[in-house]
Enzyme design. Structure first.
Site, mmCIF file in Angstrom:
data_model
loop_
_atom_site.group_PDB
_atom_site.id
_atom_site.type_symbol
_atom_site.label_atom_id
_atom_site.label_comp_id
_atom_site.label_asym_id
_atom_site.label_seq_id
_atom_site.Cartn_x
_atom_site.Cartn_y
_atom_site.Cartn_z
ATOM 1 C CG ASP A 56 -2.306 1.563 1.165
ATOM 2 O OD1 ASP A 56 -2.349 1.183 0.237
ATOM 3 O OD2 ASP A 56 -1.784 1.714 2.294
ATOM 4 C CE1 TYR A 73 2.588 5.101 -3.559
ATOM 5 C CE2 TYR A 73 0.537 3.552 -4.302
ATOM 6 C CZ TYR A 73 2.108 3.696 -3.584
ATOM 7 O OH TYR A 73 2.706 2.865 -3.841
ATOM 8 N N GLY A 74 -2.903 8.777 -3.507
ATOM 9 C CA GLY A 74 -4.130 9.726 -3.694
ATOM 10 C C GLY A 74 -4.423 10.348 -5.012
ATOM 11 C CG ASN A 101 -9.720 0.292 -2.075
ATOM 12 O OD1 ASN A 101 -10.857 0.023 -3.096
ATOM 13 N ND2 ASN A 101 -9.460 0.863 -1.378
ATOM 14 C CB THR A 102 -5.490 4.825 -4.650
ATOM 15 O OG1 THR A 102 -6.182 5.673 -4.008
ATOM 16 C CG2 THR A 102 -5.134 5.858 -5.716
ATOM 17 C CB CYS A 129 -9.570 4.593 1.375
ATOM 18 S SG CYS A 129 -7.363 5.355 1.530
ATOM 19 C CG HIS A 135 -4.302 5.391 4.924
ATOM 20 N ND1 HIS A 135 -3.541 4.068 3.576
ATOM 21 C CD2 HIS A 135 -3.652 5.293 5.701
ATOM 22 C CE1 HIS A 135 -2.973 4.678 3.908
ATOM 23 N NE2 HIS A 135 -2.299 5.083 4.708
HETATM 24 N N1 DGL Z 1 -4.828 3.732 0.890
HETATM 25 C C1 DGL Z 1 -5.122 3.674 0.126
HETATM 26 C C2 DGL Z 1 -5.790 3.876 -0.671
HETATM 27 O O1 DGL Z 1 -6.540 2.586 -0.666
HETATM 28 C C3 DGL Z 1 -3.889 4.972 -0.836
HETATM 29 C C4 DGL Z 1 -4.619 6.293 0.565
HETATM 30 C C5 DGL Z 1 -3.331 6.943 -0.410
HETATM 31 O O2 DGL Z 1 -1.986 6.698 -0.168
HETATM 32 O O3 DGL Z 1 -3.904 8.154 -1.178
HETATM 33 O O4 DGL Z 1 -6.647 4.065 -1.411
#
Ligand code: DGL
Length: 288
Positions: free
Chosen positions: A34, A66-67, A98-99, A207, A209
């Protein structure tokens, strides 16, 4: 951040994966990654369901969130991290993000001949349990903009109303590890109110997180609101794929967990990872 053009991870099927694939055995580890600590929520679901498996986890915190990044950058990071996990001998990869799923799952599947399990926001169970007919999805801007999410939303069009809420700033606060911070409650309140005011009675944590602040979300939203996430479903899907490919490891003994981070301050990151994981866990620096 590597530019996409310079990154071989972005090229199509790579024959280097083939010998590794043929050596895969049931006792090889599962690689999970992740952008940071969020995927630990999925890792915990995997650990509960498959306690005999050895698990490798990469928290790519040096590149979180990442988002809000362009898709090409997320693909480049996902490609590098997956290459690392495959080089460590992973028999399967779980994209616990998810991203990264929206941006990179198709490319990773084209490149690596091993089971690659990815996230999907839990809209389906939410649609099955809403009584008001309104479901609210909390996710990153990247996830909500992806074609994959658009297709998922389209599947429920007409049956239920699917509201979406991008959550800029939330991953950064969660990565900081202070789950009692007043700023976290204030931001979550601002994010949740528009969904609740429009009648959402079921919230999807889109997400990985966000389950780390599930208690706070429930507290703000109230006891009548149902909250869903996809960690358990991903763990079950992983078990199914490993079983189908004769890669399921039989226990005992209990498997080991190893973790790497790309955070610029790895000692601080390791403290937060251990706090989130809730048990001793070896944390190493991810080689660049
Ligand atoms: N945990 C991540 C998700 O499920 C990434 C969140 C991120 O880095 O913006 O999208």
């Amino acid at each position: 951040m590597t530019t996409p053009a310079a990154d071989p991870a972005l090229s199509a099927a790579d024959p280097r994966s083939a010998p590794a694939a043929s050596r895969r055995r049931a006792d090889a580890p599962i690689g999970v990654f992740d952008s940071g600590v969020g995927g630990l929520t999925v890792l915990a679901d995997i650990r509960r369901l498959l306690p005999a498996e050895d698990l490798l986890y990469v928290a790519d915190s040096g590149y979180a969130p990442y988002g809000d990044r362009p898709e090409a950058q997320i693909r480049a990071r996902a490609g590098r991290v997956t290459d690392f996990l495959v080089a460590q001998g992973a028999k399967a990869i779980v994209i616990a993000c998810n991203t990264a799923t929206g941006a990179a799952a198709a490319q990773l599947r084209a490149r690596h001949a091993l089971p690659i399990i990815a996230m999907e926001p839990a809209v389906k169970p939410a649609a099955a349990c809403t009584r008001s007919g309104v479901v609210g999805v909390l996710a990153t801007s990247g996830t909500l903009k992806s074609d994959k999410f658009e297709a998922l939303r389209g599947r429920f069009h007409g049956a239920v109303e699917v509201l979406t809420q991008p959550c800029p700033g939330l991953v950064e606060l969660i990565e900081a590890g202070d789950f009692g911070a007043a700023a976290l409650r204030a931001l979550l309140t601002d994010l949740l109110l528009p969904l609740l005011e429009r009648g959402a009675d079921t919230l999807v944590l889109g997400c990985t997180h966000y389950p780390l602040v599930r208690g706070l979300i429930q507290d703000i939203a109230g006891p009548g609101i149902t909250i869903t996430d996809a960690g358990g479903a991903v763990a079950r899907q992983l078990r199914h794929r490993l079983s189908d490919t004769q890669l399921l490891r039989a226990g005992p003994p209990a498997g080991h967990v190893r973790c790497w981070t790309s955070a610029p301050a790895p000692a601080t990151a390791a403290t937060i990872i251990r706090r989130v994981w809730g048990a001793p866990i070896a944390v190493e620096v991810l080689p660049e």
